[in-house]
Enzyme design. Structure first.
Site, mmCIF file in Angstrom:
data_model
loop_
_atom_site.group_PDB
_atom_site.id
_atom_site.type_symbol
_atom_site.label_atom_id
_atom_site.label_comp_id
_atom_site.label_asym_id
_atom_site.label_seq_id
_atom_site.Cartn_x
_atom_site.Cartn_y
_atom_site.Cartn_z
ATOM 1 N N ARG A 42 0.839 -1.203 0.000
ATOM 2 C CA ARG A 42 0.000 0.000 0.000
ATOM 3 C C ARG A 42 0.876 1.257 0.000
ATOM 4 O O ARG A 42 0.599 2.216 -0.717
ATOM 5 C CB ARG A 42 -0.915 -0.021 1.226
ATOM 6 C CG ARG A 42 -2.183 0.747 0.989
ATOM 7 C CD ARG A 42 -3.245 0.415 2.011
ATOM 8 N NE ARG A 42 -4.558 0.593 1.402
ATOM 9 C CZ ARG A 42 -5.698 0.539 2.070
ATOM 10 N NH1 ARG A 42 -5.710 0.274 3.339
ATOM 11 N NH2 ARG A 42 -6.842 0.730 1.454
ATOM 12 N N ASN A 94 -7.889 0.369 10.520
ATOM 13 C CA ASN A 94 -9.206 -0.241 10.341
ATOM 14 C C ASN A 94 -9.728 -0.823 11.657
ATOM 15 O O ASN A 94 -8.958 -1.287 12.496
ATOM 16 C CB ASN A 94 -9.176 -1.320 9.248
ATOM 17 C CG ASN A 94 -7.876 -2.112 9.227
ATOM 18 O OD1 ASN A 94 -6.828 -1.604 9.594
ATOM 19 N ND2 ASN A 94 -7.953 -3.361 8.831
ATOM 20 N N THR A 135 -12.969 5.215 13.687
ATOM 21 C CA THR A 135 -14.253 5.211 14.386
ATOM 22 C C THR A 135 -14.217 4.101 15.426
ATOM 23 O O THR A 135 -13.949 2.948 15.091
ATOM 24 C CB THR A 135 -15.402 4.946 13.392
ATOM 25 O OG1 THR A 135 -15.310 5.902 12.354
ATOM 26 C CG2 THR A 135 -16.750 5.022 14.069
ATOM 27 N N GLU A 169 -13.636 11.118 11.858
ATOM 28 C CA GLU A 169 -13.656 11.627 10.492
ATOM 29 C C GLU A 169 -15.048 11.417 9.884
ATOM 30 O O GLU A 169 -15.625 10.356 10.012
ATOM 31 C CB GLU A 169 -12.589 10.895 9.648
ATOM 32 C CG GLU A 169 -12.447 11.421 8.246
ATOM 33 C CD GLU A 169 -12.363 12.938 8.219
ATOM 34 O OE1 GLU A 169 -11.429 13.495 8.811
ATOM 35 O OE2 GLU A 169 -13.261 13.584 7.624
ATOM 36 N N ALA A 172 -17.015 11.179 3.284
ATOM 37 C CA ALA A 172 -17.652 10.064 2.576
ATOM 38 C C ALA A 172 -16.773 9.745 1.377
ATOM 39 O O ALA A 172 -16.171 10.649 0.774
ATOM 40 C CB ALA A 172 -19.061 10.446 2.133
ATOM 41 N N LYS A 224 -19.996 10.203 16.550
ATOM 42 C CA LYS A 224 -19.614 9.610 15.262
ATOM 43 C C LYS A 224 -20.494 8.404 14.937
ATOM 44 O O LYS A 224 -21.035 8.282 13.829
ATOM 45 C CB LYS A 224 -18.126 9.210 15.308
ATOM 46 C CG LYS A 224 -17.648 8.439 14.109
ATOM 47 C CD LYS A 224 -17.720 9.223 12.821
ATOM 48 C CE LYS A 224 -17.687 8.330 11.616
ATOM 49 N NZ LYS A 224 -17.785 8.998 10.339
ATOM 50 N N CYS A 280 -18.524 1.511 6.702
ATOM 51 C CA CYS A 280 -18.865 2.165 7.978
ATOM 52 C C CYS A 280 -20.260 1.889 8.532
ATOM 53 O O CYS A 280 -20.396 1.565 9.708
ATOM 54 C CB CYS A 280 -18.694 3.674 7.821
ATOM 55 S SG CYS A 280 -16.996 4.126 7.474
ATOM 56 N N ARG A 453 -30.832 2.130 -9.164
ATOM 57 C CA ARG A 453 -30.352 3.460 -8.770
ATOM 58 C C ARG A 453 -31.155 4.587 -9.421
ATOM 59 O O ARG A 453 -30.819 5.766 -9.234
ATOM 60 C CB ARG A 453 -28.878 3.613 -9.166
ATOM 61 C CG ARG A 453 -27.930 2.700 -8.426
ATOM 62 C CD ARG A 453 -27.627 3.211 -7.033
ATOM 63 N NE ARG A 453 -26.581 2.432 -6.392
ATOM 64 C CZ ARG A 453 -26.047 2.746 -5.228
ATOM 65 N NH1 ARG A 453 -26.432 3.807 -4.571
ATOM 66 N NH2 ARG A 453 -25.120 1.990 -4.686
#
Ligand code: NAD
Ligand code: UDX
Length: 479
Positions: A42, A94, A135, A169, A172, A224, A280, A453
């Site tokens: 990464r 994570n 989170t 945070e 999105a 949050k 999330c 959608r």
């Protein structure tokens, strides 16, 4: 006196750590930002000269990286050095849902956060502000504080000290750069005002002061989770209404527009879709459910669990509708799946509704051709846990034995030959401009367009002789 800050470290170079530090580095050219990660691959991607090979896709990110990388923003795997030199350390790793042990299926797994806290305790020097960016379940700051002040670091205790802040945070994916550049609010929870001011000074470089909120640390952690739970709740609410629309002849777009005009409700997050995905929403609601259960608030827990249950039901419902409309069987039928990412403008597939829906269709025997402009076939293979059919061997033994369908990736969008149906799952811009007359000529008749959608041009689809099912559209849906 203000706390002097020069070096900032972020542990975790993911969807949050990478863009957040890039934005800070671009706004604070006098500060130095070190983004570190245990994942070597990464970090190599973050350092790739070819900006199209960054590990995540976010509109606007490449430009900011070009401006800051190797100037005041550095990506590396040297965690020790970054911690040693920094006065502020963001933990942005994570926090997936635990899959075994206490709280399995609900509570976040804090093993990565704990590992970070131990690294900080081991390597930090002097006074350090540790910031929860991940989170986290409410009261995690206490766990971090305990580790930081643990016996392991006893020998250094006199030289080092910490403050722990919560700074969740709210970005999105797909709009991360815009969200970071112009946040609705920046939340800082803590109990040491000086440390909170030091952190807020970074944000003040570009965020108006009135948008920076100070709270106690537990309110910040809970706010949050609550924020994500409220947003997800709106989606489950409107998706549940979409099912009612379909059977009553109402149209969910009209219902959304009508209720969204009420200023008390507001118009955002009222688009009915294939069910919320992303890393999330589900995880954070389940944390809230766990918290409520832990404190014996069982009715509260079941209220929030309902939001996740409706989402699961809704995803299953879409696969069932496709099967029903195609005369109750899709075995051997070619279905084109447009979109695999959990929303447009991201390459992220975590918890994408497409995973569950595609798995259900394959299990029913369909032959899927999956297109997504940003998601790789390798990622789809990992998510579906079913190998892509190879070009040379179209009938691998494994598939024959299990009697299930198969899938293949297509880079190209012109893939409509002999298809029985097209299923739109992600709202990518290019799907809005499909030439339906051309597509229709290539498809088996009768053929269907399933639009989860509401992005296709309904009139064009119908004019071209295709049957259309739009989510929540009881008025135009051909029964
Ligand atoms: P991610 O999986 O994309 O990135 C996390 C990174 O942390 C990975 O690259 C991993 O290798 C690294 N890591 C794990 N343990 C480490 C360790 N001990 N030392 C160094 N690196 C380590 O995750 P993400 O999407 O960036 O999310 C991070 C946190 O932010 C989560 O708690 C998530 O809930 C929260 N969050 C995510 C979003 C979002 O849109 N993705 C938005 C707001 C908040
Ligand atoms: C979410 C929160 O919005 C963000 O504040 C938080 O920091 C992280 O979690 P994200 O998951 O990246 O962000 O994307 P979001 O735009 O919230 O979409 C989540 C899911 O809901 C997607 O699958 C999206 O397609 C779906 N959605 C969103 C709808 O189905 N309808 C809507 O009206 C909005």
């Amino acid at each position: 006196m203000n706390i002097p800050i020069k070096n900032i470290c972020c542990i975790g170079a993911g969807y949050v750590g990478g863009p957040t530090m890039t934005m800070m580095a671009s706004k604070c050219p006098d500060l130095i930002f070190h983004v570190v990660d245990i994942n070597k691959k990464r970090i190599e991607s973050w350092n790739n000269k070819d900006l199209s090979k960054l590990p995540i896709f976010e509109p606007g990110l490449e430009e900011l990286i070009a401006k800051t990388r190797n100037k005041n923003l550095f990506f590396s795997t040297n965690i020790k050095e970054a911690i040693e030199s920094s006065e502020i350390i963001f933990i942005s790793v994570n926090t997936p849902t635990k899959n075994k042990g206490l709280g399995a299926g609900k509570l976040s797994d804090l093993k990565y956060v704990e590992a970070c806290a131990r690294e900080v305790a081991r390597y930090s020097k002097g006074y350090t502000i540790v910031v929860e960016k991940s989170t986290l379940p409410v009261r995690t700051a206490e766990v971090i504080k305990n580790i930081l002040n643990s016996s392991e670091s006893n020998s250094k205790r006199e030289e080092i000290s910490f403050d722990v802040l919560s700074n969740p945070e709210f970005l999105a994916e797909g709009t991360a750069i815009k969200d970071l550049d112009s946040p609705d609010r920046v939340l800082i929870g803590g109990d040491n005002k000086k440390a909170m001011i030091a952190l807020s000074d970074i944000y003040k470089a570009w965020v108006p002061e009135e948008k920076i909120l100070f709270t106690n640390i537990w309110s910040s952690e809970l706010a949050k989770l609550t924020s994500n739970a409220f947003l997800a709740q709106r989606i489950s609410s409107i998706n549940s209404i979409s099912a009612i629309c379909e059977v009553t002849g109402a149209d969910v777009r009209e219902v959304s527009r009508a209720i969204g005009k009420d200023t008390r409700i507001g118009s955002k997050f009222l688009d009915s879709g294939p069910g919320f995905g992303g890393s999330c929403f589900k995880k954070d609601i389940l944390n809230l459910v766990y918290l409520a259960e832990y404190f014996d608030l069982h009715d509260v827990a079941s209220f929030w669990e309902g939001v996740v249950n409706i989402n699961n039901w809704h995803q299953r419902r879409i696969a069932e509708i496709v099967i029903r409309k195609l005369f109750g069987t899709i075995t051997g039928k070619k279905i084109i799946v447009l979109g695999f990412a959990f929303k447009a403008n991201t390459n992220d597939t975590r918890e994408s509704a497409a995973i569950r829906i595609c798995q259900d269709l394959i299990e029913e025997g369909a032959d899927l051709i999956i297109h997504d402009p940003k998601v790789s076939p390798d990622q789809i293979e990992k998510d579906l846990k079913i190998k892509q059919i190879s070009e040379t061997n179209t009938n691998p033994d494994s598939l024959l034995k299990s009697q299930i369908g198969q899938w293949k990736f297509s880079k190209n969008i012109d893939i409509f030959d002999d298809a029985h149906a097209i299923l739109v799952l992600t709202e990518w811009e290019e799907y809005k401009h499909i030439e339906w007359q051309k597509a229709s000529k290539k498809m088996v008749k009768p053929s269907w367009v399933f639009d989860s959608r509401s992005i296709v041009n309904a009139e064009e689809v119908i004019k071209s002789g295709l049957k259309l099912w739009r989510l929540g559209d009881g008025s135009k849906t051909k029964k």
